[in-house]
Design a protein around this motif. Structure first.
Motif, PDB file in Angstrom:
ATOM      1  N   LYS A  39     123.665  37.144 -44.785  1.00 53.28           N
ATOM      2  CA  LYS A  39     122.638  36.630 -43.799  1.00 53.28           C
ATOM      3  C   LYS A  39     122.204  35.206 -43.915  1.00 53.28           C
ATOM      4  CE  LYS A  39     119.829  39.801 -45.009  1.00 53.28           C
ATOM      5  NZ  LYS A  39     119.540  41.124 -45.481  1.00 53.28           N
ATOM      6  N   LEU A  40     122.392  34.412 -43.113  1.00 59.04           N
ATOM      7  CA  LEU A  40     122.171  33.012 -43.012  1.00 59.04           C
ATOM      8  C   LEU A  40     120.956  32.588 -43.289  1.00 59.04           C
ATOM      9  CD1 LEU A  40     123.355  30.193 -43.376  1.00 59.04           C
ATOM     10  CD2 LEU A  40     123.748  30.290 -40.795  1.00 59.04           C
ATOM     11  N   ASP A 367     124.202  30.931 -52.233  1.00 63.23           N
ATOM     12  CA  ASP A 367     125.696  30.802 -51.272  1.00 63.23           C
ATOM     13  C   ASP A 367     125.167  31.176 -49.877  1.00 63.23           C
ATOM     14  OD1 ASP A 367     127.896  30.556 -52.745  1.00 63.23           O
ATOM     15  OD2 ASP A 367     127.222  32.403 -53.771  1.00 63.23           O
ATOM     16  N   ASN A 368     123.999  31.935 -49.635  1.00 60.80           N
ATOM     17  CA  ASN A 368     123.685  32.224 -48.152  1.00 60.80           C
ATOM     18  C   ASN A 368     122.731  31.417 -47.547  1.00 60.80           C
ATOM     19  OD1 ASN A 368     125.465  34.113 -48.321  1.00 60.80           O
ATOM     20  ND2 ASN A 368     124.099  35.612 -49.083  1.00 60.80           N
ATOM     21  N   VAL A 369     122.154  30.298 -48.161  1.00 62.36           N
ATOM     22  CA  VAL A 369     121.266  29.443 -47.379  1.00 62.36           C
ATOM     23  C   VAL A 369     121.943  28.092 -47.239  1.00 62.36           C
ATOM     24  CG1 VAL A 369     119.276  30.290 -48.937  1.00 62.36           C
ATOM     25  CG2 VAL A 369     120.599  28.183 -49.785  1.00 62.36           C
ATOM     26  N   VAL A 370     121.381  27.641 -46.259  1.00 67.52           N
ATOM     27  CA  VAL A 370     121.619  26.211 -45.899  1.00 67.52           C
ATOM     28  C   VAL A 370     120.439  25.467 -45.697  1.00 67.52           C
ATOM     29  CG1 VAL A 370     121.996  26.477 -43.300  1.00 67.52           C
ATOM     30  CG2 VAL A 370     122.945  24.088 -44.480  1.00 67.52           C
ATOM     31  N   LEU A 371     120.106  24.550 -47.035  1.00 67.41           N
ATOM     32  CA  LEU A 371     119.187  23.801 -47.125  1.00 67.41           C
ATOM     33  C   LEU A 371     119.212  22.250 -46.632  1.00 67.41           C
ATOM     34  CD1 LEU A 371     117.472  25.634 -50.188  1.00 67.41           C
ATOM     35  CD2 LEU A 371     117.429  26.541 -48.019  1.00 67.41           C
ATOM     36  N   MET A 372     118.682  21.913 -45.797  1.00 67.04           N
ATOM     37  CA  MET A 372     118.813  20.349 -45.479  1.00 67.04           C
ATOM     38  C   MET A 372     117.432  19.638 -45.815  1.00 67.04           C
ATOM     39  SD  MET A 372     117.173  17.917 -43.285  1.00 67.04           S
ATOM     40  CE  MET A 372     117.967  16.952 -41.736  1.00 67.04           C
ATOM     41  N   ARG A 395     125.615  27.199 -49.291  1.00 65.07           N
ATOM     42  CA  ARG A 395     126.975  27.384 -48.713  1.00 65.07           C
ATOM     43  C   ARG A 395     126.939  28.042 -47.312  1.00 65.07           C
ATOM     44  NH1 ARG A 395     130.179  28.649 -53.925  1.00 65.07           N
ATOM     45  NH2 ARG A 395     130.639  26.759 -54.761  1.00 65.07           N
ATOM     46  N   GLY A 396     125.487  28.165 -46.878  1.00 69.95           N
ATOM     47  CA  GLY A 396     125.509  28.500 -45.544  1.00 69.95           C
ATOM     48  C   GLY A 396     126.354  29.835 -45.270  1.00 69.95           C
ATOM     49  N   ALA A 397     126.200  30.890 -45.931  1.00 73.82           N
ATOM     50  CA  ALA A 397     126.935  32.145 -45.664  1.00 73.82           C
ATOM     51  C   ALA A 397     128.295  31.705 -45.332  1.00 73.82           C
ATOM     52  CB  ALA A 397     126.387  32.879 -44.966  1.00 73.82           C
ATOM     53  N   ALA A 422     122.706  24.642 -36.450  1.00 69.34           N
ATOM     54  CA  ALA A 422     122.216  25.997 -35.686  1.00 69.34           C
ATOM     55  C   ALA A 422     123.302  26.907 -35.128  1.00 69.34           C
ATOM     56  CB  ALA A 422     121.579  25.647 -34.314  1.00 69.34           C
ATOM     57  N   GLU A 423     124.389  26.413 -34.971  1.00 72.24           N
ATOM     58  CA  GLU A 423     125.614  27.148 -34.407  1.00 72.24           C
ATOM     59  C   GLU A 423     126.269  28.111 -35.732  1.00 72.24           C
ATOM     60  OE1 GLU A 423     127.135  25.434 -30.265  1.00 72.24           O
ATOM     61  OE2 GLU A 423     128.252  24.855 -32.079  1.00 72.24           O
ATOM     62  N   MET A 424     125.695  27.594 -36.935  1.00 74.73           N
ATOM     63  CA  MET A 424     126.391  28.624 -38.095  1.00 74.73           C
ATOM     64  C   MET A 424     125.744  29.967 -37.807  1.00 74.73           C
ATOM     65  SD  MET A 424     125.810  25.958 -41.364  1.00 74.73           S
ATOM     66  CE  MET A 424     126.712  24.600 -41.332  1.00 74.73           C
ATOM     67  N   SER A 425     124.467  30.100 -37.267  1.00 77.06           N
ATOM     68  CA  SER A 425     123.994  31.331 -37.023  1.00 77.06           C
ATOM     69  C   SER A 425     124.891  32.299 -35.986  1.00 77.06           C
ATOM     70  CB  SER A 425     122.674  31.367 -36.596  1.00 77.06           C
ATOM     71  OG  SER A 425     122.477  30.945 -35.436  1.00 77.06           O
TER      72      SER A 425
END
Lengths: 443, 785
Positions: A39-40, A367-372, A395-397, A422-425
């Motif tokens: 889950k991202l 690994d599953n987050v993308v934090l800006m 690493r944005g999942a 956004a498209e990573m989801s």
């Protein structure tokens, strides 16, 4: 370490059963058992007054870039780190509106929009990316998004050169006229995540209370709709905002199956700690916990409001941050700015540590987050909105490789990154605000 | 260029500043009749040809640059309708941004003509033509008003409201409808608050009487046993607890009665503790024996909900070796646990209860009649106008729902109150719109009473004001004046000091500024709140004693307590209570020398004469200097600057880009250099002896704080009065001021002047003003592209 914090941390790991969870069981997927889907989760972190860029921007580009002093506090997490140089926020620029770069920097940071210059009447900004994402994927969790910070709205309307404080203290905007207020009290954040205080919970049995709340919401919806029909357009907008809030809360109450079946591993924090460092760390503990418990997948956090003039005695910086940021190339001032930047990063490392320690199947939460992480101003003295300090952590999942320094073309809209994120989801996003493409090379 | 166009205005401090001030320059606006026509002619004859010549290349036709098609503005009125857009245009022309230098043939003289002409047109409006009431956006109560209103309505002081989110400020105040947002987070809080407030303000039937006794047989823990006569008791043979669960109906005082006895052994007497939800409330020695058990009574406060009450055995003793077999084992026996509420039931019932639920069904009154009466009054007070029959019916349905579930009448009323407290009619200051086809509407007496109450009390109208609205008395100026006087004399009017003055003077920044703790260990929480209180009390005195607003500047006394007095270097003020003290004793001079203001205008490590000067211009004289140009270096960044703060600022002013604004700011600020960053008196700073005093652009010298006070009082009374009136009008209306408010401000000032600027005169004039009592859309407003 203060006692309350120690207590708080000791709580981690020793699960305290809270009485309002009727069925207590762990999400089996998280704690062994079948392999979970990845889950991202998203996070957006804002630091005010720009960055001391020479201590931020790596010299080498590509993989295995060099860590400048500010980022050294995150050395341990370099393999999760992506630095993006060259992003710009065109909406933050004056475009004939004169001074007010701090307000515009925050207002445009997640929206890319050029905020309407007003002291209050007819505020107008743009939808922010976190809200767009929350709007798409938020129905999968108890809370669509969480907006957090450390400083409540500024105490006076004079915020930045004719801009209302609504711009300097809110970076999440649900619509172009509805900012989403942030929560600064860790205790209240906890309540939102895991339910209200015990006192109210016990007063009337939970199911009865919820039925009543729903009746109240039905009643006020009718009330508001009747009222709205009577009013003029400007006022109707206010009622729309009200009705949106009602529907949002209603959804949350009815979505019983979305109830968080997770036992909070920490005690409810007691109010706002006096020390800034403790405050940020507790907020970060809660952020880690919300991701872990899957309370929400979208979080924004403001280290401080736009143009904050907070001194940082924790790192021997006794002058106000904003005063210092107008450094005029004075080395001593720049050194202090760098110290503040470094301090903020050291707190961020605390969050990374927490996330890395939480296992999700064969991965860690990191690994599953993308934090800006970044600022809407580059150099605090020049107030420029290009060449922004921007970092991705996590690493944005699987969507971000990490350990890269991307040197983007000058004036790349920051919003390009947002479309990409956004498209990573898995959602399709054609464009967002002033975006004109996507950021390539993240993985 | 900037200075030149402004030089046409008579000199005032404001002259250094931006358009905002020009808008409010009454002298210019007082130009007589015919102005409108003159402007219209000028637009046609002078401006249109110049614009056509230099701008039309890019700014005409449908796909004009920046969407600006100048051909569409055919007349002066068209320009006024799109006033905002033209203000922006003016700024760019003035700055030389437009027309772009590269492709433009415009001469410097032509540019000046355009700028002067546009300024004239956009700012010198004919008051008789432009005056309008305006229309503030409906707004919700802010957190302070919410808390006050809830208290007035239900008697409950709901403290968590102080942290409610979403109260952004605009135009200097946190009661501006446009920026008071209502995010879901806040609605959630309203919802929870409503539930809690309803429970706290209305007692349900169960909370009126509560008495429950649990005998040994039903207790959990220990071993149950019966003696020969069949009397049961639970044995606690080793340290343990016997408990029972109680459903506590409401928060309040209760008695826990534990009947126990003990079997003694060893050196000590048996000891017990009473626990509630695991917390020990009280302990006691137990000497009683089986023959005569003893009932221990523990007074305590309990919260509503399921509560586990127990008796614990604290000092087990066992010695198998003891010579006397009776001295071998110490045990505690629990016979029963009972919980009752306070014998004096009235005390447990909230005071507000009988006010809210003033009637209940009885032999004489049916449920329907009682419910309707209670709901009608509750909703009418909460909505600040008579509740409609439809509203009452809908609310009653909620009560009926409770009744159908078997709940009590009071529980039903609790539920109704819960819904009312989340209703938009309660949360928002609702006003009817201007009817279609009309251009102006008068507020109803209810709307007016609500506006007055939130202006003067930050709370809902009280019964007297509502009655005056109901009787339509509030339509007459005499009644309005009478009510204003009554309301200002009421303790609730302190909110004018707490909310209006504190925000006007920016005192909320006291919670934000952080004087360096190493340099200023004296700056404690206690001192901070004393600083704030001094300013609040000085303002409150003007309100309470109906003094002239100028006393804020030149009063001969102030209020201090021992903490603040010590800070001011005076040691013979005793006690935490604030008391009136003569200023001569403190060596201070008026508002500007109050520690609160001196502190919020300082940097963490040093004073900032610039910020202090700016503060005076901005908040006392309504003449904010324009923000520094982004490429102008700040003071501490210019390496070449050396010497004391004053010397460095002098060097800074040599830069012509800085000089114009700084001359005034610095002169005003340096008059206060005898006060350190926390407002303490000093004669030395980090560069040695403080250099104090400066010279205003018009040559007036301000040597020190007293001289500054004199200058303000002698030369700037008009600016100060205008500033205060403008700010108070913003606060009273809940919207920013616009160009069409200028005539209103002038009228208020004229009325106040006639009564020597007494506080009540200012307030009355505001209440009587067009925008306070009417709603109308400005004549020139619209979307003209």
């Amino acid at each position: 370490m203060s006692t309350s914090r120690r207590r708080f941390l000791q709580g981690l790991g020793t699960a305290i059963a809270l009485p309002w969870f009727e069925s207590l069981h762990f999400r089996s997927s998280v704690f062994g058992g079948e392999t979970p889907e990845r889950k991202l989760r998203y996070g957006f972190f804002y630091v005010p007054n720009g960055m001391h860029m020479p201590d931020w921007r790596p010299e080498k580009k590509g993989i295995n870039f060099d860590l400048k002093p500010t980022l050294q506090g995150l050395a341990e997490y370099q393999e999760y780190m992506t630095i993006l140089s060259g992003c710009a926020l065109n909406g933050g620029r004056a475009h004939g509106d004169g001074p007010g770069d701090h307000a515009r920097a925050v207002a445009s940071f997640l929206t890319g929009a050029h905020a309407k210059k007003t002291g209050g009447a007819d505020i107008k900004n743009g939808e922010s990316i976190d809200q767009l994402i929350a709007n798409r994927i938020g129905n999968q969790t108890k809370l669509a998004s969480l907006e957090l910070g450390t400083e409540p709205s500024a105490p006076s309307g004079h915020c930045d050169s004719g801009y209302s404080c609504v711009y300097t203290s809110n970076m999440s905007w649900r619509t172009e006229t509805s900012p989403v207020a942030k929560e600064c009290n860790p205790g209240s954040v906890f309540d939102r995540m895991f339910g209200a205080g015990q006192e109210a919970q016990d007063a009337i049995a939970k199911s009865k209370r919820e039925i009543r709340k729903k009746s109240v919401l039905d009643f006020v919806t009718e009330d508001a709709e009747a009222l709205k029909r009577k009013l003029g357009t400007g006022d109707q907008r206010k009622l729309d905002e009200y009705l949106y809030a009602v529907r949002d809360v209603e959804k949350r109450i009815s979505a019983v199956k979305k109830e968080v079946d997770f036992v909070p591993t920490i005690e409810r924090p007691d109010g706002i700690p006096a020390s800034y460092e403790e405050h940020v760390k507790i907020m970060f503990d809660l952020i880690a916990l919300s991701y872990q418990a899957d309370v929400t997948r979208v979080i924004t956090f403001m280290y401080a409001n736009a143009g904050s003039n907070r001194p940082y005695p924790e790192v021997e910086v006794r002058d106000g941050h904003h005063d210092l940021s107008h450094h005029g190339k004075n080395e001593e001032k720049q050194k202090k700015i760098a110290q503040i930047n470094k301090f903020h990063i050291s707190l961020f490392a605390h969050l990374c540590e927490k996330l890395k320690g939480i296992k999700e199947g064969e991965h860690s939460l990191l690994d599953n987050v993308v934090l800006m992480y970044g600022s809407g101003i580059s150099d605090g003295d020049r107030h420029n909105h290009d060449d922004l300090p921007i970092m991705l952590m996590g690493r944005g999942a699987g969507h971000v490789s990490g350990n890269r320094h991307l040197l983007l073309e000058k004036e790349t809209p920051l919003t390009n990154l947002y479309v990409t994120m956004a498209e990573m989801s898995g959602e399709k996003v054609d464009s967002f605000s002033d975006s004109d493409g996507r950021v390539k090379g993240l993985s | 260029m900037f200075r030149q166009t402004l030089s046409r205005l008579r000199y005032r401090l404001a002259s250094i500043t931006i358009l905002f001030v020009i808008i409010f320059s009454s002298a210019e606006l007082a130009i007589a009749q015919g102005l409108h026509q003159q402007q219209a002619d000028k637009f046609k004859s002078v401006l249109q040809p110049l614009l056509a010549k230099h701008c039309n290349d890019c700014h005409s036709t449908d796909n004009a640059e920046g969407g600006l098609d100048l051909n569409r503005f055919k007349s002066y009125e068209d320009v006024l309708v799109a006033r905002e857009r033209w203000m922006k245009l003016l700024t760019r022309v003035r700055l030389g941004d437009m027309p772009p230098v590269a492709d433009s043939q415009i001469t410097e003289d032509e540019r000046k003509t355009v700028v002067a002409g546009l300024e004239d047109i956009l700012n010198n409006l004919d008051p008789s033509v432009v005056k309008a009431a305006g229309k503030p956006t409906i707004r919700r109560l802010n957190r302070f008003e919410y808390r006050q209103t809830v208290k007035a309505l239900t008697g409950v002081d709901y403290e968590p409201a102080k942290d409610f989110p979403g109260d952004d400020a605009g135009y200097g105040f946190d009661n501006i409808g446009d920026v008071l947002s209502l995010p879901p987070l806040l609605l959630e809080k309203y919802l929870n608050a409503a539930e809690e407030i309803a429970v706290k303000s209305i007692a349900t039937e169960t909370s009126v009487k509560f008495r429950k006794k649990v005998d040994a047989k039903e207790l959990t823990g220990g071993n149950y046993r019966q003696d020969r006569r069949g009397r049961g008791a639970v044995t606690l043979a080793s340290e343990g607890t016997a408990t029972a669960e109680f459903q506590i109906p409401a928060e309040g005082k209760y008695e826990i009665r534990a009947t126990v006895f003990a079997q003694q052994a060893g050196p000590d007497v048996a000891e017990m503790g009473v626990v509630a939800n695991g917390n020990q409330l009280k302990t006691s020695k137990v000497r009683a024996t089986e023959r005569e058990p003893f009932t221990f009574v523990c007074d305590c406060k309990l919260k509503p909900g399921k509560t586990t009450i127990g008796v614990e055995f604290l000092n087990d003793y066992f010695n198998a070796e003891a010579a006397d077999p009776k001295d071998r084992d110490r045990n505690l026996f629990v016979v029963s646990i009972e919980v009752r509420n306070d014998p004096d039931v009235a005390k447990a019932t909230p005071e507000s209860h009988s006010d809210l639920v003033f009637q209940r069904p009885s032999d004489k009154i049916t449920y329907d009649v009682a419910a309707e009466a209670v709901i009608k009054r509750m909703a009418s007070r909460a909505f600040r106008r008579p509740a409609t029959a439809e509203e009452v019916t809908k609310l009653k349905r909620l009560a009926d729902q409770v009744k159908a579930e078997g709940g009590s009448f009071e529980e039903g009323m609790q539920f109704v109150l819960q819904a009312i407290l989340v209703s938009p009619n309660f949360l928002y200051k609702v006003e009817e719109p201007i009817p279609a086809g009309q251009s102006r509407r008068e507020l109803t007496t209810y709307e007016l009473s609500t506006s007055m109450a939130y202006f003067l009390w930050s709370s809902m109208p009280d019964d007297e004001l509502l009655a005056s609205a109901w009787e339509q008395k509030l339509r007459t100026p005499e009644e309005r004046q009478k009510q204003v006087k009554r309301m200002l004399a009421d303790p609730r009017a302190r909110s004018l000091a707490e909310n209006f003055a504190v925000q006007w003077l920016q005192l909320r920044y006291l919670d934000v500024v952080k004087p360096d703790p190493k340099l200023f260990p004296n700056f404690t929480e206690e001192l901070k709140s004393a600083m704030r209180e001094e300013t609040v009390l000085c303002f409150d005195e003007i309100v309470r004693e109906d003094k002239s607003i100028f006393e804020l500047l030149d009063s001969d006394h102030t209020y201090v307590n021992n903490v603040l007095a010590k800070h001011y270097g005076v040691n013979d003020v005793v006690g935490r209570e604030f008391q009136k003290v003569s200023l001569s004793k403190l060596n201070r001079a008026g508002l500007m020398t109050q520690a609160s203001i001196l502190t919020i205008t300082s940097n963490p490590t040093r004073t900032s004469p610039v910020k202090r000067g700016k503060w005076i211009l901005e908040n006392l004289l309504a003449a904010p200097p324009p923000p520094a140009a982004p490429n102008v270096p700040g003071l501490e960044q210019q390496k070449q600057l050396t010497g004391s703060l004053k010397e460095r600022l002098e060097q800074h002013r040599k830069n012509p880009a800085c000089a114009t604004c700084h001359q005034e700011m610095d002169a005003l600020g340096f008059a206060l250099e005898n006060f350190d960053p926390t407002g303490r008196w000093r004669t030395q700073d980090e560069w040695g002896k403080v250099s104090i005093g400066g010279e205003l652009p018009n040559g007036t010298k301000v040597e020190d704080a007293k001289a500054l006070q004199k200058v303000l009082v002698a030369d700037f009374k008009d600016e100060f009065a205008r500033c205060l009136v403008e700010r108070m009008l913003v606060y009273a209306l809940g919207r920013g001021l616009e160009y069409y408010d200028v005539p209103t401000v002038d009228e208020i000032l004229a009325k106040a002047q006639k009564e020597d600027y007494r506080f009540s005169a200012v307030v009355t004039a505001i209440v009587e003003s067009e925008p306070f009592r009417y709603r109308s859309l400005p004549k020139f407003q619209g979307e003209m592209k």
